[in-house]
Structure formats: structure tokens, C-alpha cells
Design a protein around this motif. Structure first.
Motif, mmCIF file in Angstrom:
data_model
loop_
_atom_site.group_PDB
_atom_site.id
_atom_site.type_symbol
_atom_site.label_atom_id
_atom_site.label_comp_id
_atom_site.label_asym_id
_atom_site.label_seq_id
_atom_site.Cartn_x
_atom_site.Cartn_y
_atom_site.Cartn_z
ATOM 1 N N GLN A 33 -7.204 5.687 -8.549
ATOM 2 C CA GLN A 33 -6.299 6.066 -7.465
ATOM 3 C C GLN A 33 -4.946 6.451 -8.044
ATOM 4 O O GLN A 33 -4.575 5.991 -9.125
ATOM 5 C CB GLN A 33 -6.136 4.882 -6.501
ATOM 6 N N TYR A 35 -0.826 6.529 -6.901
ATOM 7 C CA TYR A 35 0.157 6.027 -5.952
ATOM 8 C C TYR A 35 1.528 6.584 -6.310
ATOM 9 O O TYR A 35 1.805 6.923 -7.464
ATOM 10 C CB TYR A 35 0.237 4.491 -6.005
ATOM 11 N N ARG A 41 10.566 0.652 -4.241
ATOM 12 C CA ARG A 41 10.039 0.077 -3.012
ATOM 13 C C ARG A 41 8.507 0.027 -3.080
ATOM 14 O O ARG A 41 7.924 0.243 -4.126
ATOM 15 C CB ARG A 41 10.512 0.914 -1.818
ATOM 16 N N GLY A 42 7.875 -0.291 -1.950
ATOM 17 C CA GLY A 42 6.426 -0.396 -1.928
ATOM 18 C C GLY A 42 5.750 0.912 -2.286
ATOM 19 O O GLY A 42 6.298 1.988 -2.110
ATOM 20 N N LEU A 43 4.554 0.817 -2.799
ATOM 21 C CA LEU A 43 3.809 2.000 -3.208
ATOM 22 C C LEU A 43 3.092 2.647 -2.040
ATOM 23 O O LEU A 43 2.681 1.969 -1.093
ATOM 24 C CB LEU A 43 2.769 1.617 -4.267
ATOM 25 N N HIS A 45 -0.173 5.097 -1.158
ATOM 26 C CA HIS A 45 -1.419 5.635 -1.691
ATOM 27 C C HIS A 45 -1.469 7.140 -1.496
ATOM 28 O O HIS A 45 -1.190 7.648 -0.404
ATOM 29 C CB HIS A 45 -2.596 4.975 -0.970
ATOM 30 N N TYR B 33 -4.156 -8.261 -1.811
ATOM 31 C CA TYR B 33 -3.861 -8.243 -3.244
ATOM 32 C C TYR B 33 -2.409 -8.652 -3.492
ATOM 33 O O TYR B 33 -1.527 -8.294 -2.723
ATOM 34 C CB TYR B 33 -4.053 -6.832 -3.821
ATOM 35 N N LEU B 91 4.720 -7.800 -5.087
ATOM 36 C CA LEU B 91 4.190 -6.879 -4.079
ATOM 37 C C LEU B 91 2.850 -7.379 -3.557
ATOM 38 O O LEU B 91 2.010 -7.852 -4.326
ATOM 39 C CB LEU B 91 4.010 -5.486 -4.681
ATOM 40 N N GLN B 104 -4.977 1.069 -0.930
ATOM 41 C CA GLN B 104 -4.293 -0.151 -0.536
ATOM 42 C C GLN B 104 -2.979 0.202 0.144
ATOM 43 O O GLN B 104 -2.295 1.141 -0.256
ATOM 44 C CB GLN B 104 -4.025 -1.016 -1.767
ATOM 45 N N PHE B 106 0.723 -1.061 0.800
ATOM 46 C CA PHE B 106 1.638 -2.003 0.164
ATOM 47 C C PHE B 106 2.757 -2.430 1.107
ATOM 48 O O PHE B 106 3.244 -1.639 1.925
ATOM 49 C CB PHE B 106 2.265 -1.380 -1.075
ATOM 50 N N GLY B 107 3.179 -3.663 0.953
ATOM 51 C CA GLY B 107 4.378 -4.143 1.604
ATOM 52 C C GLY B 107 5.595 -3.742 0.786
ATOM 53 O O GLY B 107 5.469 -3.221 -0.321
ATOM 54 N N PRO B 108 6.796 -4.030 1.313
ATOM 55 C CA PRO B 108 8.034 -3.635 0.628
ATOM 56 C C PRO B 108 8.385 -4.519 -0.555
ATOM 57 O O PRO B 108 9.266 -4.177 -1.341
ATOM 58 C CB PRO B 108 9.091 -3.754 1.725
#
Lengths: 113, 115
Positions: A33, A35, A41-43, A45, B33, B91, B104, B106-108
């Protein structure tokens, strides 16, 4: 150490140019995958390619997978300033009754307006 | 909720204290995860839950780290006797199942600083 290794580590291009990032891994995988991560910050997809697939497209993204070379590439065409981010490849492998996920160290892409 | 949420967003603690990080996955996501990301680095996989079960805990860095998930939903990551090298962004991510094409979510993250 990380299984996934992206190169280059950093890439700077002009808006409108294409950006190519590569990822290599070491063991057999189920899926690979890509990302994107903005400013720590958050990833998010982007795309998943299965081990029996060779190429996949999504909008301006093109991903290839060569399992014989254990490598993948992400191509972003006609780049925009908003594409500036870090890009990570991630492999997953089902072994010993569980999934293991390995993320690479990332490519920092900067698109100059 | 609309996405994965994590709390607290930031945590500053003193060396030797215990901390608990929380993750609320997307409703209905059975896979959860935990990852750790040090400054400017890639993600280090810590643990994976399918439902409430974590078949493999070997990704946890030391026995000071533990994680649990209850009711197939909320998960907590606990770090006991924190050390300065534990400072990182933690994370959490969830997915409908492993290997799903949607990947997936993801959160911050929780930024942990150990003084």
C-alpha cells in the motif's frame, strides 16, 4: 530495521512535473500500500496493490509492483503544490496466524508552485 | 464517529510515570493497529488486533508496553515507567479487515513527550 525502503528520501519538483517514488522490501508479501502524510499528521491511504497485480491506477496515481525484484513505484502525474507531503509504502504479510505490517521510512515530496 | 479518534492529542509526562493512550476506531472496523513514529521517521508497527484478540505481541518494544481492546472497539496502549526514548507520535488505525483495498484509516495520533 524497516523492511520498506523508499527512495529518494526527498524529492523537489516543479508543479506540473511528474514525481516518481520507489519502494523496496525484503520478504514475500500479501499486499503493498501507499500512504500520504501531511505535516506529521495521520496517514491517508492512497492505493493498495495485491501481490498478484502488476499495475494499478487511481486518478493521477500509478502504482507498479514487481514481486521478482521486491519493489514498487508510485508515480504522481501533473503534480500540484497540494501533493507536497511524505509518502510511505507499507507491506503486509500474514504469518504465524497474524498480520505484520511494515512501513518504509518515506519520501518527502515538495512540489514548488 | 466519522473517523478514528485518539486521546489525548498531546501528552507530556515525567520519566518513570505510566501513561495510557486511547484509540476509538471507526464503528464496525474489526481490525485495529498501533504504530509509533519518531520524529522524521517511518512508522514502527507495534500490535494488531482482530476483534479483541492480538495474536502477536512481539512488535511491542519492551515489556513496559501493553495494549488491550475491549468489546471489539476501544483500545488502550499503556506504557509503564516511561523513558525518554518513548517520546514519539503514537498512531492508531482501523480497517474493516486486514488486506482490504480501502486500507487502514488512521487517527491523528497522540504526541507523547517524556521529560
Amino acid at each position: 530495521s524497516q523492511q520498506g525502503e523508499e527512495d529518494p528520501q526527498a524529492l523537489s519538483i516543479q508543479e506540473g512535473e511528474n514525481a516518481t517514488m520507489n519502494c523496496s522490501y525484503k520478504t514475500s508479501i500479501n499486499n503493498l500500500q501507499w500512504y500520504r502524510q501531511n505535516s506529521g499528521r495521520g496517514l491517508v491511504h492512497l492505493i493498495l496493490i495485491r501481490s498478484n497485480e502488476r499495475e494499478k491506477h487511481s486518478g493521477r496515481l500509478r502504482v507498479t509492483l514487481d514481486t521478482s525484484k521486491k519493489s514498487s513505484s508510485l508515480l504522481i502525474t501533473a503534480s500540484r503544490a497540494a501533493d507536497t507531503a511524505s509518502y510511505f509504502c507499507a507491506t503486509d504479510r500474514f504469518t504465524s496466524g497474524t498480520y505484520k505490517y511494515i512501513f518504509g521510512t518515506g519520501t518527502r515530496l515538495k512540489v514548488l508552485a | 464517529g466519522a473517523g478514528v479518534s485518539q486521546s489525548p492529542s498531546n501528552k507530556v509526562t515525567e520519566k518513570g510515570k505510566d501513561v495510557e493512550l486511547r484509540c476509538d476506531p471507526i464503528s464496525g472496523h474489526t481490525a485495529l493497529y498501533w504504530y509509533r513514529q519518531s520524529l522524521g521517521q517511518g512508522l514502527e508497527f507495534l500490535i494488531y488486533f482482530q476483534g479483541n484478540s492480538a495474536p502477536d505481541k512481539s512488535g511491542l518494544p519492551s515489556d513496559r508496553f501493553s495494549a488491550e481492546r475491549t468489546g471489539g472497539s476501544v483500545s488502550t496502549l499503556t506504557i509503564q515507567r516511561t523513558q525518554q526514548e518513548d517520546s514519539a507520535v503514537y498512531l492508531c488505525a482501523s480497517s474493516t479487515r486486514s488486506g482490504t483495498p480501502s486500507g487502514q484509516f488512521f487517527g491523528p495520533g497522540t504526541r507523547l513527550t517524556v521529560l
